[in-house]
Design an enzyme around this catalytic site. Structure first.
Site, PDB file in Angstrom:
ATOM      1  NE  ARG A  40      16.474   8.281  77.960  1.00  0.00           N
ATOM      2  CZ  ARG A  40      17.163   7.678  78.931  1.00  0.00           C
ATOM      3  NH1 ARG A  40      16.745   7.729  80.170  1.00  0.00           N
ATOM      4  NH2 ARG A  40      18.263   7.006  78.646  1.00  0.00           N
ATOM      5  CE  LYS A  57       7.142  23.851  63.145  1.00  0.00           C
ATOM      6  NZ  LYS A  57       7.148  24.544  61.838  1.00  0.00           N
ATOM      7  CD  GLU A  69       7.201  35.077  62.101  1.00  0.00           C
ATOM      8  OE1 GLU A  69       6.226  34.598  61.476  1.00  0.00           O
ATOM      9  OE2 GLU A  69       8.346  34.573  62.059  1.00  0.00           O
ATOM     10  CE  LYS A  94       3.114  28.621  66.231  1.00  0.00           C
ATOM     11  NZ  LYS A  94       4.505  28.972  66.175  1.00  0.00           N
ATOM     12  CD  GLU A 148       5.588  22.528  59.284  1.00  0.00           C
ATOM     13  OE1 GLU A 148       5.812  23.200  60.309  1.00  0.00           O
ATOM     14  OE2 GLU A 148       6.224  22.650  58.231  1.00  0.00           O
ATOM     15  NE  ARG A 200       3.681  24.234  64.077  1.00  0.00           N
ATOM     16  CZ  ARG A 200       4.041  24.119  65.333  1.00  0.00           C
ATOM     17  NH1 ARG A 200       3.634  23.099  66.045  1.00  0.00           N
ATOM     18  NH2 ARG A 200       4.825  25.016  65.906  1.00  0.00           N
ATOM     19  CG  ASN A 251       7.048  27.218  58.201  1.00  0.00           C
ATOM     20  OD1 ASN A 251       7.474  27.880  59.145  1.00  0.00           O
ATOM     21  ND2 ASN A 251       6.957  25.911  58.240  1.00  0.00           N
ATOM     22  CG  HIS A 267       8.858  31.298  57.847  1.00  0.00           C
ATOM     23  ND1 HIS A 267       7.759  32.131  57.780  1.00  0.00           N
ATOM     24  CD2 HIS A 267       9.236  31.307  59.158  1.00  0.00           C
ATOM     25  CE1 HIS A 267       7.491  32.605  58.984  1.00  0.00           C
ATOM     26  NE2 HIS A 267       8.366  32.126  59.837  1.00  0.00           N
ATOM     27  CG  HIS A 303      14.094  29.741  57.098  1.00  0.00           C
ATOM     28  ND1 HIS A 303      13.439  28.570  57.386  1.00  0.00           N
ATOM     29  CD2 HIS A 303      13.769  30.589  58.105  1.00  0.00           C
ATOM     30  CE1 HIS A 303      12.762  28.706  58.515  1.00  0.00           C
ATOM     31  NE2 HIS A 303      12.940  29.922  58.975  1.00  0.00           N
ATOM     32  CG  HIS A 355      13.056  34.632  62.042  1.00  0.00           C
ATOM     33  ND1 HIS A 355      13.343  33.630  61.156  1.00  0.00           N
ATOM     34  CD2 HIS A 355      11.749  34.469  62.391  1.00  0.00           C
ATOM     35  CE1 HIS A 355      12.273  32.869  60.989  1.00  0.00           C
ATOM     36  NE2 HIS A 355      11.292  33.356  61.719  1.00  0.00           N
TER      37      HIS A 355
HETATM   38  P1  NAD Z   1      15.802  37.137  69.485  1.00  0.00           P
HETATM   39  O1  NAD Z   1      15.446  36.062  70.384  1.00  0.00           O
HETATM   40  O2  NAD Z   1      17.176  37.159  68.915  1.00  0.00           O
HETATM   41  O3  NAD Z   1      15.519  38.535  70.209  1.00  0.00           O
HETATM   42  C1  NAD Z   1      15.773  39.710  69.518  1.00  0.00           C
HETATM   43  C2  NAD Z   1      16.712  40.667  70.276  1.00  0.00           C
HETATM   44  O4  NAD Z   1      15.955  41.357  71.243  1.00  0.00           O
HETATM   45  C3  NAD Z   1      17.839  40.000  71.023  1.00  0.00           C
HETATM   46  O5  NAD Z   1      18.984  40.807  70.967  1.00  0.00           O
HETATM   47  C4  NAD Z   1      17.309  39.922  72.439  1.00  0.00           C
HETATM   48  O6  NAD Z   1      18.332  39.850  73.398  1.00  0.00           O
HETATM   49  C5  NAD Z   1      16.567  41.217  72.524  1.00  0.00           C
HETATM   50  N1  NAD Z   1      15.451  41.254  73.472  1.00  0.00           N
HETATM   51  C6  NAD Z   1      14.538  40.283  73.700  1.00  0.00           C
HETATM   52  N2  NAD Z   1      13.590  40.740  74.516  1.00  0.00           N
HETATM   53  C7  NAD Z   1      13.918  42.004  74.838  1.00  0.00           C
HETATM   54  C8  NAD Z   1      13.319  42.991  75.646  1.00  0.00           C
HETATM   55  N3  NAD Z   1      12.144  42.785  76.239  1.00  0.00           N
HETATM   56  N4  NAD Z   1      13.931  44.179  75.753  1.00  0.00           N
HETATM   57  C9  NAD Z   1      15.111  44.419  75.106  1.00  0.00           C
HETATM   58  N5  NAD Z   1      15.716  43.531  74.310  1.00  0.00           N
HETATM   59  C10 NAD Z   1      15.120  42.339  74.190  1.00  0.00           C
HETATM   60  O7  NAD Z   1      14.824  37.200  68.210  1.00  0.00           O
HETATM   61  P2  NAD Z   1      13.257  36.943  68.026  1.00  0.00           P
HETATM   62  O8  NAD Z   1      12.868  37.778  66.886  1.00  0.00           O
HETATM   63  O9  NAD Z   1      12.522  37.051  69.297  1.00  0.00           O
HETATM   64  O10 NAD Z   1      13.214  35.415  67.598  1.00  0.00           O
HETATM   65  C11 NAD Z   1      13.772  34.968  66.409  1.00  0.00           C
HETATM   66  C12 NAD Z   1      14.045  33.500  66.556  1.00  0.00           C
HETATM   67  O11 NAD Z   1      12.829  32.811  66.758  1.00  0.00           O
HETATM   68  C13 NAD Z   1      14.701  32.884  65.344  1.00  0.00           C
HETATM   69  O12 NAD Z   1      15.756  32.056  65.756  1.00  0.00           O
HETATM   70  C14 NAD Z   1      13.603  32.060  64.724  1.00  0.00           C
HETATM   71  O13 NAD Z   1      14.069  30.928  64.033  1.00  0.00           O
HETATM   72  C15 NAD Z   1      12.800  31.661  65.929  1.00  0.00           C
HETATM   73  N6  NAD Z   1      11.400  31.349  65.633  1.00  0.00           N
HETATM   74  C16 NAD Z   1      10.904  30.177  66.148  1.00  0.00           C
HETATM   75  C17 NAD Z   1       9.587  29.853  65.940  1.00  0.00           C
HETATM   76  C18 NAD Z   1       9.014  28.619  66.554  1.00  0.00           C
HETATM   77  O14 NAD Z   1       7.881  28.251  66.239  1.00  0.00           O
HETATM   78  N7  NAD Z   1       9.725  27.966  67.444  1.00  0.00           N
HETATM   79  C19 NAD Z   1       8.756  30.733  65.223  1.00  0.00           C
HETATM   80  C20 NAD Z   1       9.290  31.918  64.741  1.00  0.00           C
HETATM   81  C21 NAD Z   1      10.630  32.224  64.967  1.00  0.00           C
HETATM   82  N1  GLY Z   2       6.557  29.398  63.095  1.00  0.00           N
HETATM   83  C1  GLY Z   2       6.126  28.233  62.396  1.00  0.00           C
HETATM   84  C2  GLY Z   2       5.496  27.198  63.259  1.00  0.00           C
HETATM   85  O1  GLY Z   2       5.408  27.325  64.446  1.00  0.00           O
HETATM   86  O2  GLY Z   2       5.061  26.213  62.748  1.00  0.00           O
END
Ligand code: NAD
Ligand code: GLY
Length: 379
Positions: free
Chosen positions: A139, A161, A203, A245, A255, A259, A263, A266, A270, A283
């Site tokens: 939890r 998130k 972003e 942010k 949100e 907030r 997006n 997005h 998406h 992404h």
């Molecule tokens: P990711 O986590 O897939 O990383 C991208 C690639 O880079 C992967 O292959 C990873 O292994 C590699 N990598 C990471 N760090 C590295 C480093 N320092 N050196 C070499 N390789 C490295 O992708 P991302 O773009 O970081 O994140 C995308 C994800 O984030 C999506 O799932 C998206 O939905 C999510 N997201 C979430 C929020 C939120 O608010 N929670 C906001 C935006 C995006």
């Molecule tokens: N990336 C969108 C949010 O954090 O709200």
């Protein structure tokens, strides 16, 4: 929803923490800092003052572990009696139940109690899944974000998130669960492939049109330096993005309104990611293309002039982000976007621009959206 202020001013809460500049996230009931700088993994100050526990667990993936996990492990070994690592498979297509369950298996088999601290070492995929696991395990156990992609440093590690994907929609299963701290070690970006850096820039660019026209101009001016990984330019981009942010999340953690502006791009993005199959487009690439489409929609709604679409198009193209959308067909886009979390009573709602630096959420007629997606496949 209330519109975003013209420009979100640099946070007054931005303070210096030792050598590392620090941005505060304050949601009213949770407060934590985002530390930004080079070499923070090796700086004991990064890890001091975190919740005490017998065990720490590093959640990472098979790509990042050989690059950075030993450094984090060494830093944590002086603080926690037992430090273990769980390596997930790499990729958006593994942001799912089986990978999430790997974390729970590791925690339960290792006898982790409810004080165990999780450290999410990786990009947004690892961060979203580790945060979700931390929010559910017994939890809720504390977790720390250690983002290693530009995208994660400027966006996903901040704001709480957490989620996994479902076959019927992206990030559909998740929680709001805030980290105890965010450590952005800019040195981790040294090993990031260029395509991932560019995806992260999407972003960064996002924060300009939605909240800060001055920052947008700064990005245009410093784009070449950012692409060349100039340390000063990256530090400023990460810090200003985190400030914006933090300001938005501080006003609207769950949100309820504001907030949603985060997006921007997005809803279209998406749809591209799901329509092409998770992992085919990064992404950030989908969001980049989606921002151009959302700006076009803003123009078709009569909110911004066509010149604004051209300006966004040029910037995204210069950054190396895709501006041409996949030709999935208007009906398929509408179907995919109908599952968007911003949809209300079946009506899709889009983040659109009222001006550069100011975003709002609006519904739009299907004919306008069809025009946007069809033209975007031909640009
Ligand atoms: P990711 O986590 O897939 O990383 C991208 C690639 O880079 C992967 O292959 C990873 O292994 C590699 N990598 C990471 N760090 C590295 C480093 N320092 N050196 C070499 N390789 C490295 O992708 P991302 O773009 O970081 O994140 C995308 C994800 O984030 C999506 O799932 C998206 O939905 C999510 N997201 C979430 C929020 C939120 O608010 N929670 C906001 C935006 C995006
Ligand atoms: N990336 C969108 C949010 O954090 O709200």
């Amino acid at each position: 929803m209330s519109p975003c202020p013209d420009t979100l001013a640099p946070s007054e809460a931005a303070v210096s923490h030792g050598a590392a500049p620090c941005v505060i996230v304050d949601t009213g009931h949770e407060r934590y800092d985002i530390r930004i700088g080079r070499g923070l993994l090796d700086d004991p100050a990064s890890w001091s003052g975190l919740p005490r526990a017998a065990q720490a667990v590093i959640v990472t993936n098979t790509t990042i572990a050989p690059l950075w996990a030993a450094r984090l492990h060494a830093a944590l070994a002086g603080i926690y009696a037992r430090v273990t690592t769980v390596e997930l498979p790499d990729g958006e297509e593994h942001k799912d139940w089986p990978a999430l369950n790997q974390i729970f298996d590791h925690l339960l088999r290792g006898g982790c109690d409810r004080k165990t601290v999780l450290f999410a070492l990786g990009g947004g995929v690892v961060g979203d899944m580790a945060g979700f696991a931390a929010g559910c395990y017994m939890r809720g156990v504390p977790f720390v974000q250690v983002p290693t992609t530009l995208l994660a440093q400027v966006d996903s590690s901040v704001g709480g998130k957490t989620a996994i994907n479902h076959a019927l929609g992206k990030n559909m299963i998740g929680l709001f669960y805030q980290p105890a701290r965010v450590i952005c070690d800019l040195a981790t970006l040294d090993t990031l492939p260029q395509r991932e850096l560019v995806a992260g820039l999407a972003e960064v660019i996002k924060y300009g049109p939605i909240a800060d026209a001055v920052f947008l101009g700064w990005i245009e001016e410093h784009l070449d330096a950012l692409l060349a990984r100039d340390a000063g330019a990256l530090a400023h981009a990460v810090r200003r993005s985190c400030e914006i942010k933090a300001e938005v999340v501080g006003q609207d953690e769950r949100e309820g309104g504001l907030r949603a502006i985060l997006n921007f791009g997005h809803t279209f993005g998406h749809a591209i990611e799901a329509g092409m199959g998770y992992g085919a487009w990064l992404h950030g690439e989908a969001v980049g293309c989606g921002m151009r489409m959302a700006t076009d929609l803003s123009a078709r709604l009569g909110l911004v002039p066509a010149a604004t679409v051209d300006r966004m198009h040029r910037l995204l193209e210069r950054a190396g982000l895709p501006v041409r959308a996949p030709a999935l067909g208007a009906a398929r886009y509408l179907e995919l976007m109908g599952r968007d979390k911003k949809a209300e009573a079946g009506q899709v709602r889009f983040v659109v621009l009222e001006a550069l630096g100011r975003a709002v959420v609006r519904a739009a007629p299907d004919e306008l959206i069809a025009g946007v997606v069809e033209d975007a496949a031909r640009v």
